[in-house]
Design a protein around this motif. Sequence first.
Motif, PDB file in Angstrom:
ATOM      1  N   TYR A 100       0.836  -1.199   0.000  1.00 24.90           N
ATOM      2  CA  TYR A 100       0.000   0.000   0.000  1.00 24.90           C
ATOM      3  C   TYR A 100       0.875   1.254   0.000  1.00 24.90           C
ATOM      4  CZ  TYR A 100      -2.849   3.765   1.869  1.00 24.90           C
ATOM      5  OH  TYR A 100      -3.445   4.982   2.065  1.00 24.90           O
ATOM      6  N   LEU A 101       1.864   1.293   0.884  1.00 28.56           N
ATOM      7  CA  LEU A 101       2.783   2.443   0.923  1.00 28.56           C
ATOM      8  C   LEU A 101       3.526   2.596  -0.394  1.00 28.56           C
ATOM      9  CD1 LEU A 101       4.355   2.086   4.481  1.00 28.56           C
ATOM     10  CD2 LEU A 101       2.671   3.775   3.710  1.00 28.56           C
ATOM     11  N   GLU A 102       3.868   1.476  -0.975  1.00 29.35           N
ATOM     12  CA  GLU A 102       4.594   1.471  -2.247  1.00 29.35           C
ATOM     13  C   GLU A 102       3.776   2.151  -3.347  1.00 29.35           C
ATOM     14  OE1 GLU A 102       7.217  -1.946  -4.374  1.00 29.35           O
ATOM     15  OE2 GLU A 102       5.168  -2.480  -3.825  1.00 29.35           O
ATOM     16  N   THR A 103       2.495   1.880  -3.379  1.00 25.73           N
ATOM     17  CA  THR A 103       1.664   2.450  -4.443  1.00 25.73           C
ATOM     18  C   THR A 103       1.213   3.874  -4.138  1.00 25.73           C
ATOM     19  OG1 THR A 103      -0.309   1.428  -3.487  1.00 25.73           O
ATOM     20  CG2 THR A 103       0.804   0.231  -5.255  1.00 25.73           C
ATOM     21  N   THR A 104       1.171   4.261  -2.866  1.00 32.73           N
ATOM     22  CA  THR A 104       0.677   5.596  -2.534  1.00 32.73           C
ATOM     23  C   THR A 104       1.780   6.623  -2.330  1.00 32.73           C
ATOM     24  OG1 THR A 104       0.549   5.034  -0.188  1.00 32.73           O
ATOM     25  CG2 THR A 104      -1.459   4.745  -1.514  1.00 32.73           C
ATOM     26  N   SER A 105       2.902   6.239  -1.714  1.00 33.49           N
ATOM     27  CA  SER A 105       3.895   7.269  -1.394  1.00 33.49           C
ATOM     28  C   SER A 105       5.340   6.900  -1.742  1.00 33.49           C
ATOM     29  CB  SER A 105       3.814   7.632   0.089  1.00 33.49           C
ATOM     30  OG  SER A 105       4.071   6.505   0.885  1.00 33.49           O
ATOM     31  N   LEU A 106       5.707   5.646  -1.674  1.00 33.16           N
ATOM     32  CA  LEU A 106       7.106   5.267  -1.905  1.00 33.16           C
ATOM     33  C   LEU A 106       7.463   5.148  -3.372  1.00 33.16           C
ATOM     34  CD1 LEU A 106       7.492   2.463   0.795  1.00 33.16           C
ATOM     35  CD2 LEU A 106       8.229   4.836   0.951  1.00 33.16           C
ATOM     36  N   GLY A 107       6.514   4.797  -4.188  1.00 37.22           N
ATOM     37  CA  GLY A 107       6.788   4.506  -5.592  1.00 37.22           C
ATOM     38  C   GLY A 107       6.996   3.013  -5.769  1.00 37.22           C
ATOM     39  N   ILE A 108       6.631   2.504  -6.908  1.00 39.66           N
ATOM     40  CA  ILE A 108       6.726   1.074  -7.170  1.00 39.66           C
ATOM     41  C   ILE A 108       8.199   0.661  -7.188  1.00 39.66           C
ATOM     42  CG2 ILE A 108       6.100  -0.791  -8.753  1.00 39.66           C
ATOM     43  CD1 ILE A 108       3.704   0.587  -7.492  1.00 39.66           C
ATOM     44  N   THR A 109       8.553  -0.258  -6.318  1.00 43.13           N
ATOM     45  CA  THR A 109       9.952  -0.643  -6.134  1.00 43.13           C
ATOM     46  C   THR A 109      10.536  -1.310  -7.363  1.00 43.13           C
ATOM     47  OG1 THR A 109       9.463  -0.990  -3.804  1.00 43.13           O
ATOM     48  CG2 THR A 109      11.518  -1.879  -4.613  1.00 43.13           C
ATOM     49  N   PHE A 110       9.793  -2.230  -7.992  1.00 41.24           N
ATOM     50  CA  PHE A 110      10.390  -2.984  -9.096  1.00 41.24           C
ATOM     51  C   PHE A 110      10.654  -2.111 -10.316  1.00 41.24           C
ATOM     52  CE2 PHE A 110       5.906  -3.648 -10.254  1.00 41.24           C
ATOM     53  CZ  PHE A 110       5.940  -3.453 -11.612  1.00 41.24           C
ATOM     54  N   GLN A 111      10.000  -0.975 -10.420  1.00 41.66           N
ATOM     55  CA  GLN A 111      10.253  -0.100 -11.556  1.00 41.66           C
ATOM     56  C   GLN A 111      11.547   0.693 -11.396  1.00 41.66           C
ATOM     57  OE1 GLN A 111       6.707   2.187 -12.133  1.00 41.66           O
ATOM     58  NE2 GLN A 111       5.680   0.532 -13.207  1.00 41.66           N
ATOM     59  N   ARG A 112      12.150   0.644 -10.230  1.00 40.22           N
ATOM     60  CA  ARG A 112      13.404   1.355  -9.989  1.00 40.22           C
ATOM     61  C   ARG A 112      14.621   0.553 -10.428  1.00 40.22           C
ATOM     62  NH1 ARG A 112      12.500   3.884  -3.980  1.00 40.22           N
ATOM     63  NH2 ARG A 112      10.590   4.982  -4.475  1.00 40.22           N
ATOM     64  N   TYR A 113      14.478  -0.748 -10.531  1.00 35.58           N
ATOM     65  CA  TYR A 113      15.623  -1.608 -10.819  1.00 35.58           C
ATOM     66  C   TYR A 113      15.445  -2.303 -12.164  1.00 35.58           C
ATOM     67  CZ  TYR A 113      16.304  -0.721  -5.923  1.00 35.58           C
ATOM     68  OH  TYR A 113      16.462  -0.089  -4.726  1.00 35.58           O
ATOM     69  N   ARG A 114      16.309  -1.979 -13.078  1.00 32.32           N
ATOM     70  CA  ARG A 114      16.269  -2.593 -14.410  1.00 32.32           C
ATOM     71  C   ARG A 114      17.582  -3.310 -14.654  1.00 32.32           C
ATOM     72  NH1 ARG A 114      13.665   1.095 -18.919  1.00 32.32           N
ATOM     73  NH2 ARG A 114      13.671  -0.952 -19.849  1.00 32.32           N
ATOM     74  N   ILE A 115      17.496  -4.396 -15.382  1.00 31.22           N
ATOM     75  CA  ILE A 115      18.702  -5.159 -15.723  1.00 31.22           C
ATOM     76  C   ILE A 115      18.777  -5.336 -17.237  1.00 31.22           C
ATOM     77  CG2 ILE A 115      18.829  -6.420 -13.540  1.00 31.22           C
ATOM     78  CD1 ILE A 115      17.577  -8.812 -15.080  1.00 31.22           C
ATOM     79  N   ASN A 116      19.984  -5.453 -17.736  1.00 32.99           N
ATOM     80  CA  ASN A 116      20.207  -5.808 -19.132  1.00 32.99           C
ATOM     81  C   ASN A 116      20.353  -7.323 -19.180  1.00 32.99           C
ATOM     82  OD1 ASN A 116      20.324  -3.097 -19.821  1.00 32.99           O
ATOM     83  ND2 ASN A 116      22.520  -2.999 -19.491  1.00 32.99           N
ATOM     84  N   TYR A 117      19.509  -7.985 -19.941  1.00 39.15           N
ATOM     85  CA  TYR A 117      19.621  -9.443 -19.988  1.00 39.15           C
ATOM     86  C   TYR A 117      20.089  -9.964 -21.338  1.00 39.15           C
ATOM     87  CZ  TYR A 117      14.934  -9.423 -22.075  1.00 39.15           C
ATOM     88  OH  TYR A 117      13.854  -9.201 -22.876  1.00 39.15           O
ATOM     89  N   LYS A 118      20.185  -9.075 -22.324  1.00 38.99           N
ATOM     90  CA  LYS A 118      20.693  -9.496 -23.623  1.00 38.99           C
ATOM     91  C   LYS A 118      21.250  -8.275 -24.332  1.00 38.99           C
ATOM     92  CE  LYS A 118      18.315 -12.614 -25.769  1.00 38.99           C
ATOM     93  NZ  LYS A 118      17.303 -13.297 -26.577  1.00 38.99           N
ATOM     94  N   LYS A 119      22.396  -8.448 -24.973  1.00 40.91           N
ATOM     95  CA  LYS A 119      22.990  -7.346 -25.719  1.00 40.91           C
ATOM     96  C   LYS A 119      23.464  -7.883 -27.061  1.00 40.91           C
ATOM     97  CE  LYS A 119      26.348  -3.661 -25.391  1.00 40.91           C
ATOM     98  NZ  LYS A 119      27.355  -2.986 -24.590  1.00 40.91           N
ATOM     99  N   ILE A 120      22.969  -7.275 -28.126  1.00 35.63           N
ATOM    100  CA  ILE A 120      23.365  -7.655 -29.480  1.00 35.63           C
ATOM    101  C   ILE A 120      23.841  -6.374 -30.167  1.00 35.63           C
ATOM    102  CG2 ILE A 120      22.619  -8.634 -31.676  1.00 35.63           C
ATOM    103  CD1 ILE A 120      20.401 -10.080 -30.068  1.00 35.63           C
TER     104      ILE A 120
END
Length: 71
Positions: free
Chosen positions: A14-34
């Motif tokens: 609930y806190l994540e969606t109302t005030s903290l911000g969605i956590t998983f959208q902060r962390y991105r990974i590169n899983y393939k590079k061509i």
Amino acid sequence: MFLLVILLTEYFHYLETTSLGITFQRYRINYKKIGPFQCRSYVRAASEIAAHSFVQSYFQIKSMAQSRAEL
């Protein structure tokens, strides 16, 4: 106790969606590079990991407060 863990986990979401911000959208990974192109994705488990850490921190703070009250 189990119900409290579930409620705290959902409270974090609930806190994540109302005030903290969605956590998983902060962390991105590169899983393939061509060549110069990269495929990137979010780490969706980061939200659950953060929720579990939130619950663990709650119980650590609670036990510290109880031990200080005994002094």
